[in-house]
Write a protein that holds these residues in place. Structure first.
Motif, PDB file in Angstrom:
ATOM      1  N   CYS A  43     -41.198  19.028 -84.390  1.00  0.00           N
ATOM      2  CA  CYS A  43     -39.960  18.806 -83.644  1.00  0.00           C
ATOM      3  C   CYS A  43     -39.498  17.354 -83.778  1.00  0.00           C
ATOM      4  CB  CYS A  43     -40.152  19.204 -82.186  1.00  0.00           C
ATOM      5  SG  CYS A  43     -38.594  19.367 -81.317  1.00  0.00           S
ATOM      6  N   CYS A  90     -42.256  21.353 -75.636  1.00  0.00           N
ATOM      7  CA  CYS A  90     -42.937  22.036 -76.732  1.00  0.00           C
ATOM      8  C   CYS A  90     -44.088  22.875 -76.196  1.00  0.00           C
ATOM      9  CB  CYS A  90     -43.498  21.031 -77.736  1.00  0.00           C
ATOM     10  SG  CYS A  90     -42.249  19.978 -78.491  1.00  0.00           S
ATOM     11  N   THR A 120     -39.088  24.812 -77.349  1.00  0.00           N
ATOM     12  CA  THR A 120     -39.545  25.427 -78.594  1.00  0.00           C
ATOM     13  C   THR A 120     -41.033  25.726 -78.549  1.00  0.00           C
ATOM     14  OG1 THR A 120     -39.656  25.194 -81.003  1.00  0.00           O
ATOM     15  CG2 THR A 120     -39.902  23.170 -79.712  1.00  0.00           C
ATOM     16  N   HIS A 125     -36.571  28.512 -80.980  1.00  0.00           N
ATOM     17  CA  HIS A 125     -36.000  27.280 -80.439  1.00  0.00           C
ATOM     18  C   HIS A 125     -34.804  27.661 -79.571  1.00  0.00           C
ATOM     19  CE1 HIS A 125     -38.254  25.744 -83.840  1.00  0.00           C
ATOM     20  NE2 HIS A 125     -37.375  26.198 -84.702  1.00  0.00           N
TER      21      HIS A 125
END
Length: 151
Positions: A43, A90, A120, A125
């Motif tokens: 990311c 994340c 995500t 996402h």
């Protein structure tokens, strides 16, 4: 590690004491490569390479206090004026993103007041833009590139 829904990025790895580590360009150190870290590093690269966010505006894994509880955010991108542009949460690829995940990042945003949110697990996402006036978030196809204000 599992293939993720990002382009392939060049990473630096090292193996010490039977643990594989990945170099984090933001923290400028090697960190143990766990599934969530694999997603976080992809990311970060996505934000720098694909979305053109300067490394100097990106912050990773910092503590914040919400209702007297210590929490850690994954990735924050600042605006040049110091306000917060984006919070990224994340999760490991095996973690399903659900309402609890969005509630978590929304709680962080009470304190941080970011314009955009991203959640995500490396496979899926989700992007949102905050609507502070109506106390909600609107889903987007993607987040804007650096220098663009909104979709």
């Amino acid at each position: 590690m599992q293939a993720l829904n990002f382009q392939k990025f060049p990473f630096r790895f090292k193996n010490s004491e039977n643990k594989i580590s990945i170099f984090d360009e933001i923290r400028k150190k090697f960190v143990v490569l766990l599934p969530e870290e694999w997603v976080r590093q992809h990311c970060v690269q996505y934000l720098m390479i694909d979305k053109k966010y300067p490394k100097s505006l990106i912050n990773v894994e910092k503590e914040l206090v919400i209702n007297e509880l210590k929490k850690r955010y994954d990735i924050v991108i600042f605006n040049p004026d110091g306000s917060i542009h984006l919070i990224v949460e994340c999760k490991a690829p095996k973690i399903t993103i659900n309402q609890d995940t969005f509630d978590q990042v929304a709680r962080y945003n009470i304190a941080l007041q970011a314009t955009f949110l991203m959640v995500t697990n490396g496979i899926n996402h989700y992007y949102c833009q905050m609507d502070f006036e109506n106390e909600r978030y609107d889903f987007l196809e993607d987040i804007p590139n650096f220098g663009q204000q909104s979709q």
